[in-house]
Design an enzyme around this catalytic site. Structure first.
Site, PDB file in Angstrom:
ATOM      1  N   ARG A 178      -7.845  30.254   2.187  1.00 62.69           N
ATOM      2  CA  ARG A 178      -7.645  29.494   3.414  1.00 62.69           C
ATOM      3  C   ARG A 178      -7.119  30.384   4.527  1.00 62.69           C
ATOM      4  NH1 ARG A 178      -5.518  23.180   3.205  1.00 62.69           N
ATOM      5  NH2 ARG A 178      -7.532  22.420   3.872  1.00 62.69           N
ATOM      6  N   ALA A 211      -5.090  12.255  14.266  1.00 65.75           N
ATOM      7  CA  ALA A 211      -6.179  11.767  13.425  1.00 65.75           C
ATOM      8  C   ALA A 211      -7.223  12.873  13.365  1.00 65.75           C
ATOM      9  CB  ALA A 211      -6.769  10.485  13.998  1.00 65.75           C
ATOM     10  N   LYS A 257       6.461   6.699   9.934  1.00 66.53           N
ATOM     11  CA  LYS A 257       5.152   7.302   9.679  1.00 66.53           C
ATOM     12  C   LYS A 257       4.363   6.481   8.663  1.00 66.53           C
ATOM     13  CE  LYS A 257       1.706   9.844   9.350  1.00 66.53           C
ATOM     14  NZ  LYS A 257       0.679   9.981  10.351  1.00 66.53           N
ATOM     15  N   PHE A 287       0.126  -0.170   9.285  1.00 65.08           N
ATOM     16  CA  PHE A 287      -0.316  -1.106  10.338  1.00 65.08           C
ATOM     17  C   PHE A 287      -1.769  -0.824  10.745  1.00 65.08           C
ATOM     18  CE2 PHE A 287       3.049  -3.688  12.611  1.00 65.08           C
ATOM     19  CZ  PHE A 287       3.936  -3.685  11.540  1.00 65.08           C
ATOM     20  N   LEU A 288      -2.099   0.457  10.907  1.00 65.79           N
ATOM     21  CA  LEU A 288      -3.468   0.807  11.316  1.00 65.79           C
ATOM     22  C   LEU A 288      -4.469   0.359  10.253  1.00 65.79           C
ATOM     23  CD1 LEU A 288      -2.805   4.389  12.745  1.00 65.79           C
ATOM     24  CD2 LEU A 288      -3.582   2.391  14.057  1.00 65.79           C
ATOM     25  N   CYS A 328      -5.051   9.969   4.199  1.00 66.45           N
ATOM     26  CA  CYS A 328      -3.725   9.409   4.494  1.00 66.45           C
ATOM     27  C   CYS A 328      -3.531   7.924   4.173  1.00 66.45           C
ATOM     28  CB  CYS A 328      -3.394   9.640   5.965  1.00 66.45           C
ATOM     29  SG  CYS A 328      -3.168  11.387   6.334  1.00 66.45           S
ATOM     30  N   PHE A 329      -4.438   7.071   4.670  1.00 67.90           N
ATOM     31  CA  PHE A 329      -4.146   5.633   4.640  1.00 67.90           C
ATOM     32  C   PHE A 329      -3.803   5.119   3.232  1.00 67.90           C
ATOM     33  CE2 PHE A 329      -6.531   4.236   8.758  1.00 67.90           C
ATOM     34  CZ  PHE A 329      -5.485   4.744   9.504  1.00 67.90           C
TER      35      PHE A 329
HETATM   36  P1  NAD Z   1      -3.829  19.993   3.296  1.00 61.87           P
HETATM   37  O1  NAD Z   1      -4.039  19.817   1.839  1.00 61.87           O
HETATM   38  O2  NAD Z   1      -4.993  20.177   4.195  1.00 61.87           O
HETATM   39  O3  NAD Z   1      -2.859  21.265   3.542  1.00 61.87           O
HETATM   40  C1  NAD Z   1      -1.685  21.493   2.857  1.00 61.87           C
HETATM   41  C2  NAD Z   1      -1.569  22.991   2.604  1.00 61.87           C
HETATM   42  O4  NAD Z   1      -0.295  23.266   2.011  1.00 61.87           O
HETATM   43  C3  NAD Z   1      -2.623  23.553   1.641  1.00 61.87           C
HETATM   44  O5  NAD Z   1      -3.377  24.570   2.280  1.00 61.87           O
HETATM   45  C4  NAD Z   1      -1.811  24.088   0.446  1.00 61.87           C
HETATM   46  O6  NAD Z   1      -2.353  25.259  -0.121  1.00 61.87           O
HETATM   47  C5  NAD Z   1      -0.468  24.362   1.118  1.00 61.87           C
HETATM   48  N1  NAD Z   1       0.637  24.444   0.165  1.00 61.87           N
HETATM   49  C6  NAD Z   1       0.937  23.608  -0.869  1.00 61.87           C
HETATM   50  N2  NAD Z   1       2.050  24.020  -1.490  1.00 61.87           N
HETATM   51  C7  NAD Z   1       2.473  25.145  -0.853  1.00 61.87           C
HETATM   52  C8  NAD Z   1       3.566  26.024  -1.039  1.00 61.87           C
HETATM   53  N3  NAD Z   1       4.460  25.817  -2.024  1.00 61.87           N
HETATM   54  N4  NAD Z   1       3.690  27.081  -0.202  1.00 61.87           N
HETATM   55  C9  NAD Z   1       2.777  27.293   0.777  1.00 61.87           C
HETATM   56  N5  NAD Z   1       1.735  26.492   1.012  1.00 61.87           N
HETATM   57  C10 NAD Z   1       1.569  25.423   0.200  1.00 61.87           C
HETATM   58  O7  NAD Z   1      -2.951  18.756   3.768  1.00 61.87           O
HETATM   59  P2  NAD Z   1      -2.879  18.121   5.239  1.00 61.87           P
HETATM   60  O8  NAD Z   1      -4.010  17.187   5.422  1.00 61.87           O
HETATM   61  O9  NAD Z   1      -2.626  19.215   6.214  1.00 61.87           O
HETATM   62  O10 NAD Z   1      -1.579  17.234   5.098  1.00 61.87           O
HETATM   63  C11 NAD Z   1      -0.298  17.802   5.038  1.00 61.87           C
HETATM   64  C12 NAD Z   1       0.742  16.713   5.198  1.00 61.87           C
HETATM   65  O11 NAD Z   1       0.579  16.096   6.483  1.00 61.87           O
HETATM   66  C13 NAD Z   1       0.635  15.579   4.180  1.00 61.87           C
HETATM   67  O12 NAD Z   1       1.914  15.115   3.880  1.00 61.87           O
HETATM   68  C14 NAD Z   1      -0.152  14.519   4.923  1.00 61.87           C
HETATM   69  O13 NAD Z   1       0.133  13.227   4.465  1.00 61.87           O
HETATM   70  C15 NAD Z   1       0.361  14.696   6.339  1.00 61.87           C
HETATM   71  N6  NAD Z   1      -0.567  14.266   7.391  1.00 61.87           N
HETATM   72  C16 NAD Z   1      -1.902  14.538   7.301  1.00 61.87           C
HETATM   73  C17 NAD Z   1      -2.748  14.158   8.329  1.00 61.87           C
HETATM   74  C18 NAD Z   1      -4.227  14.417   8.266  1.00 61.87           C
HETATM   75  O14 NAD Z   1      -4.944  13.877   9.084  1.00 61.87           O
HETATM   76  N7  NAD Z   1      -4.727  15.209   7.351  1.00 61.87           N
HETATM   77  C19 NAD Z   1      -2.233  13.524   9.467  1.00 61.87           C
HETATM   78  C20 NAD Z   1      -0.864  13.292   9.538  1.00 61.87           C
HETATM   79  C21 NAD Z   1      -0.039  13.676   8.491  1.00 61.87           C
HETATM   80  C1  UDX Z   2      -5.036   8.389  10.235  1.00 58.10           C
HETATM   81  C2  UDX Z   2      -4.182   7.910  11.411  1.00 58.10           C
HETATM   82  O1  UDX Z   2      -5.044   7.361  12.407  1.00 58.10           O
HETATM   83  C3  UDX Z   2      -3.372   9.052  11.979  1.00 58.10           C
HETATM   84  O2  UDX Z   2      -2.508   8.574  13.007  1.00 58.10           O
HETATM   85  C4  UDX Z   2      -2.539   9.668  10.862  1.00 58.10           C
HETATM   86  O3  UDX Z   2      -1.788  10.753  11.355  1.00 58.10           O
HETATM   87  C5  UDX Z   2      -3.425  10.124   9.718  1.00 58.10           C
HETATM   88  O4  UDX Z   2      -4.209   9.000   9.246  1.00 58.10           O
HETATM   89  P1  UDX Z   2      -7.330   9.707  10.012  1.00 58.10           P
HETATM   90  O5  UDX Z   2      -7.290   9.251   8.589  1.00 58.10           O
HETATM   91  O6  UDX Z   2      -7.584  11.130  10.295  1.00 58.10           O
HETATM   92  O7  UDX Z   2      -5.972   9.334  10.752  1.00 58.10           O
HETATM   93  O8  UDX Z   2      -8.487   8.885  10.785  1.00 58.10           O
HETATM   94  P2  UDX Z   2      -8.574   7.415  11.409  1.00 58.10           P
HETATM   95  O9  UDX Z   2      -9.238   7.523  12.712  1.00 58.10           O
HETATM   96  O10 UDX Z   2      -7.300   6.701  11.372  1.00 58.10           O
HETATM   97  O11 UDX Z   2      -9.603   6.708  10.423  1.00 58.10           O
HETATM   98  C6  UDX Z   2      -9.262   6.403   9.079  1.00 58.10           C
HETATM   99  C7  UDX Z   2     -10.398   5.638   8.437  1.00 58.10           C
HETATM  100  O12 UDX Z   2     -10.502   4.329   8.985  1.00 58.10           O
HETATM  101  C8  UDX Z   2     -11.767   6.281   8.631  1.00 58.10           C
HETATM  102  O13 UDX Z   2     -12.520   6.182   7.448  1.00 58.10           O
HETATM  103  C9  UDX Z   2     -12.379   5.452   9.728  1.00 58.10           C
HETATM  104  O14 UDX Z   2     -13.783   5.472   9.712  1.00 58.10           O
HETATM  105  C10 UDX Z   2     -11.837   4.070   9.386  1.00 58.10           C
HETATM  106  N1  UDX Z   2     -11.819   3.138  10.530  1.00 58.10           N
HETATM  107  C11 UDX Z   2     -11.101   3.437  11.639  1.00 58.10           C
HETATM  108  C12 UDX Z   2     -12.511   1.939  10.438  1.00 58.10           C
HETATM  109  O15 UDX Z   2     -13.166   1.655   9.420  1.00 58.10           O
HETATM  110  N2  UDX Z   2     -12.461   1.073  11.507  1.00 58.10           N
HETATM  111  C13 UDX Z   2     -11.748   1.332  12.631  1.00 58.10           C
HETATM  112  O16 UDX Z   2     -11.746   0.492  13.538  1.00 58.10           O
HETATM  113  C14 UDX Z   2     -11.047   2.555  12.702  1.00 58.10           C
END
Ligand code: NAD
Ligand code: UDX
Length: 459
Positions: free
Chosen positions: A41, A163, A219, A225-226, A275-276
């Site tokens: 990565r 998102a 969070k 809610f969403l 996430c959801f």
């Molecule tokens: P991700 O899996 O894409 O990335 C996490 C990274 O952390 C990976 O690359 C992994 O190798 C690394 N990692 C794990 N253990 C480690 C360690 N001990 N030292 C160093 N690196 C390490 O995950 P993400 O989607 O970025 O999500 C991260 C967090 O943010 C989660 O808690 C998730 O719920 C939250 N979050 C995600 C989103 C989203 O849209 N993906 C949005 C808001 C919040």
């Molecule tokens: C979500 C939250 O929106 C974001 O705030 C949080 O930080 C991470 O989780 P994400 O999962 O990236 O973001 O995408 P989002 O746009 O929320 O969509 C989630 C899922 O719901 C998708 O599969 C999307 O297609 C679906 N969706 C969204 C619906 O089916 N209908 C809608 O009206 C909106």
């Protein structure tokens, strides 16, 4: 060049990478390092082919990389240097032991805490960026305080609301930034340091300050809610299909009430994404662990409704195609969990494909960004799967098109050409309601939208 502050982010994923790229862009006086245990990565972040697709992200990374944004696997050095450490490691649903299938798996989080105490040699602010169960900071503090090195750690919560697919826009113009800290002089100082970073580009009025526990819990609640809105509209979509009411008209009528609002009311094949589901299940688990069973059941129903919606979509395909799809080619338009991302985590497409394969269909998957991830998701069970970048070829000889992801490009395809190349009777199942159903019907398709009257040529 001398930098004012050193920021470290542990975890170079969908959150860590884009978030730090935007902070680097807006705060040129800070040196920002993003570290990860995943060498591949980090190599990708340092290459022309960054590991995630997000509109606008490539350009920002190119602008700041190796100026004030650095990607590395040297976690030890990063910790030593840092004044502020963001932790954005993954926190998936636990798959083993107590709370399996519900609780948050905090092993990456805890390992990070231990790594920090092992290498830290000066005071640090630790920022919880990952989504975590309420009161996780307490555990983090206990681990950090056990170090006996005389180093002070101040833990603050700063959950991320971006998102996928719109991450850059969400980071540049967020609705709000949330910071939770202990209401002590040290806590307030850390909270101010963090707020000062965001204030480089976000109006102070949008930076919400709360206590630590409210921030952590907000969070999970925001995601619940969403997701609840989507399950609500999807529950109504099933009723629409029985009554000739139209789900888009209902969403507009209901969403026009300013107390409800128009967003997130698109009926679909069900929500996906990393996430959801995990965050609601975590909320359910925490709520149950305090003995609040009715509240837990209430939130659990949001996930159950979502599973039902995915199932309903497949059942409809099979039923309408004369109760059998065995040996029939079905073109799946889209595999990502939403448009503008290559991410397929928890995508409804995975469930739909598996079910169609169980029914012995041949599934031709087309997606502009998610084919590589689709291959990984279906590894070992994809004997009857075709991965095809060209939607026209995917549909050739198919009995049905099932639209799963709302990519813009699927709206503008030449559906007359597609119809001509398909077996007849030809079906379209529009799992996102983005196509022109009347036009498709006029071309000759039998059209099945979500929550709307089906348009068929059958007697
Ligand atoms: P991700 O899996 O894409 O990335 C996490 C990274 O952390 C990976 O690359 C992994 O190798 C690394 N990692 C794990 N253990 C480690 C360690 N001990 N030292 C160093 N690196 C390490 O995950 P993400 O989607 O970025 O999500 C991260 C967090 O943010 C989660 O808690 C998730 O719920 C939250 N979050 C995600 C989103 C989203 O849209 N993906 C949005 C808001 C919040
Ligand atoms: C979500 C939250 O929106 C974001 O705030 C949080 O930080 C991470 O989780 P994400 O999962 O990236 O973001 O995408 P989002 O746009 O929320 O969509 C989630 C899922 O719901 C998708 O599969 C999307 O297609 C679906 N969706 C969204 C619906 O089916 N209908 C809608 O009206 C909106």
């Amino acid at each position: 060049m001398e930098f004012e502050r050193n920021i470290l982010c542990i975890g170079a994923g969908y959150v860590g990478g884009p978030t730090m790229a935007v902070i680097a862009l807006k705060c040129p006086e800070y040196r920002i390092e993003v570290v990860d245990i995943n060498e591949e990565r980090i190599q990708q972040w340092n290459s022309d082919n960054i590991p995630i697709y997000e509109p606008g992200l490539d350009e920002i990374v190119k602008q700041v990389r190796n100026k004030n944004l650095f990607f590395s696997t040297d976690i030890q050095k990063g910790i030593k240097k840092a004044d502020i450490i963001f932790v954005s490691v993954n926190t998936p649903t636990k798959t083993f032991g107590e709370g399996a299938g519900m609780a948050s798996d905090l092993q990456h989080w805890e390992k990070t805490a231990h790594t920090i105490i092992e290498y830290a040699n000066s005071d640090k602010i630790i920022v919880e960026k990952s989504t975590l169960p309420v009161r996780t900071a307490e555990a983090m503090e206990r681990i950090l305080k056990a170090s006996n090195k005389g180093i002070k750690f101040e833990v603050v919560s700063n959950p991320e609301f971006l998102a996928e697919g719109s991450a850059v826009r969400d980071l540049l113009e967020p609705d709000r930034v949330l910071i939770g800290a202990h209401q002590t002089p040290e806590g307030r100082k850390a909270e101010k340091e963090l707020a000062d970073i965001y204030a480089h580009w976000i109006p102070r009025g949008k930076i919400i300050i709360t206590n630590l526990w409210s921030s952590e819990l907000s969070k999970l609640v925001a995601n619940a809610f969403l997701a609840q809105r989507i399950s609500s509209i999807n529950a109504v979509s099933a009723l629409c299909e029985k009554t000739d009411a139209d789900i888009s008209e209902i969403a507009y009528a209901v969403g026009s009430d300013s107390r409800i609002g128009p967003k997130f009311l698109n009926a679909s094949i069900g929500f996906g994404g990393s996430c959801f589901k995990k965050d609601i299940l975590n909320l359910v688990y925490i709520t149950k662990s305090y003995g609040l069973n009715e509240a837990a059941e209430y939130w659990e129903m949001v996930v159950k409704m979502n599973e039902h919606q995915k199932q309903r979509f497949v059942q409809r395909i099979v039923k309408e195609m004369f109760n059998t799809v065995a040996d029939k080619k079905i073109a799946l338009f889209g595999f990502a969990f939403k448009a503008n991302t290559g991410d397929t985590r928890e995508s409804a497409a995975i469930f739909i494909t598996k079910q169609l394969l169980e029914e012995r269909a041949v599934v031709a998957i087309t997606d502009p960004k998610a084919l590589d991830n689709a291959r990984m998701d279906l590894k070992g069970i994809d004997r009857n799967v075709i991965y095809e970048p060209d939607p026209y070829k995917a549909a050739e000889g198919a009995y049905a098109v099932a639209l799963v992801t709302e990519w813009e490009e699927f709206k503008t395809l030449d559906y007359e050409r597609i119809y001509k190349s398909m077996k007849k009777p030809a079906f379209v199942f529009d799992g996102r309601n983005i196509l022109d159903h009347k036009k498709l019907y006029e071309i000759g398709f039998n059209v099945y939208p979500i929550g709307k009257t089906q348009l068929t040529h059958f007697e």
